[in-house]
Enzyme design. Structure first.
Site, PDB file in Angstrom:
ATOM      1  CB  CYS A 141     -32.377 -11.373  -0.618  1.00 11.22           C
ATOM      2  SG  CYS A 141     -34.079 -11.623  -1.177  1.00 11.22           S
TER       3      CYS A 141
ATOM      4  CG  ASP B  48     -31.526  -9.776   3.427  1.00 10.97           C
ATOM      5  OD1 ASP B  48     -31.978  -8.717   2.962  1.00 10.97           O
ATOM      6  OD2 ASP B  48     -31.993 -10.890   3.161  1.00 10.97           O
TER       7      ASP B  48
ATOM      8  CD  GLU C  42     -15.634 -19.573  22.706  1.00 11.96           C
ATOM      9  OE1 GLU C  42     -14.908 -18.622  23.017  1.00 11.96           O
ATOM     10  OE2 GLU C  42     -16.005 -19.806  21.532  1.00 11.96           O
ATOM     11  CG  LEU C  43     -19.405 -15.188  24.701  1.00 11.61           C
ATOM     12  CD1 LEU C  43     -18.982 -13.922  25.440  1.00 11.61           C
ATOM     13  CD2 LEU C  43     -20.899 -15.185  24.427  1.00 11.61           C
TER      14      LEU C  43
ATOM     15  CG  HIS D 131     -35.262 -11.331   7.047  1.00 10.07           C
ATOM     16  ND1 HIS D 131     -35.984 -10.255   6.601  1.00 10.07           N
ATOM     17  CD2 HIS D 131     -33.984 -11.103   6.646  1.00 10.07           C
ATOM     18  CE1 HIS D 131     -35.203  -9.415   5.970  1.00 10.07           C
ATOM     19  NE2 HIS D 131     -33.978  -9.909   5.968  1.00 10.07           N
ATOM     20  CD  GLU D 132     -39.694 -14.319   6.923  1.00 10.41           C
ATOM     21  OE1 GLU D 132     -40.335 -13.267   6.778  1.00 10.41           O
ATOM     22  OE2 GLU D 132     -38.803 -14.686   6.123  1.00 10.41           O
TER      23      GLU D 132
END
Length: 135
Positions: free
Chosen positions: A40, A47, A63-64, A81-82
Site C-alpha cells: 500500500c 496488498d 509468453e506466460l 490498486h488503481e
C-alpha cells in the site's frame, strides 16, 4: 545476495515482454494470476489480489512466464490498486499490441473494503461479465 528468481523478476519488470507470433483470428485469451502482491502506498502494508488479463491478439501473444514474472515484480513496490491496473494495461497494450484488452484487478478485502479495478484499451468489445468466482 540475490537469488536467480529475484534477478528474473527484476529483469521482467524493466524489459519488454517476451512475445510469440500469432497467426490465428478471432481468439480471445484469458490469463489469470492469483498471486499478485504489492505494498500500500500509504501504509506500506501488503496488498493481495488476482490480476486477470483478457485480450484479443493481433500478431503477438505474451509468453506466460514473462507475464508471471512481470506481475511478481510489483511485490516490493508501493502502488495503489488503481495505478497498478493502469500501469499493467499501458505496458501490455504498448508492447504486445493486441486488438483490445481488459485488465481486472480483483483485490483481497482489507478493513472490510473490496476493490475491483477494470481497465480496457483498444477496440471496444463486449467482454464477458467478470465473475470473481471463476478465480
Amino acid at each position: 545476495m540475490n537469488k536467480y528468481g529475484d534477478e528474473a523478476i527484476e529483469k521482467a519488470f524493466s524489459e519488454p515482454f517476451e512475445v510469440w507470433p500469432f497467426e490465428n483470428k478471432n481468439t480471445w485469451i484469458c490469463i489469470e494470476h492469483p498471486e499478485y502482491t504489492a505494498l500500500c502506498p500509504r501504509s506500506g502494508y501488503p496488498d493481495f489480489g488476482k490480476i486477470v488479463l483478457d485480450y484479443v491478439p493481433d500478431k503477438l501473444v505474451v509468453e506466460l512466464k514473462a507475464w508471471k514474472l512481470y506481475i511478481n515484480a510489483f511485490r516490493e513496490l508501493r502502488i495503489s490498486h488503481e495505478n497498478v491496473v493502469n500501469q499493467i494495461a499501458d505496458k501490455f497494450f504498448k508492447e504486445v499490441k493486441p486488438k483490445n484488452l481488459r485488465i481486472i484487478g480483483d483485490f483481497t478485502r482489507r478493513g472490510g473494503i473490496k476493490t475491483v479495478v477494470t481497465v480496457s484499451r483498444g477496440e471496444k468489445t463486449a467482454w464477458p461479465e467478470y465473475q470473481a468466482e471463476r478465480l
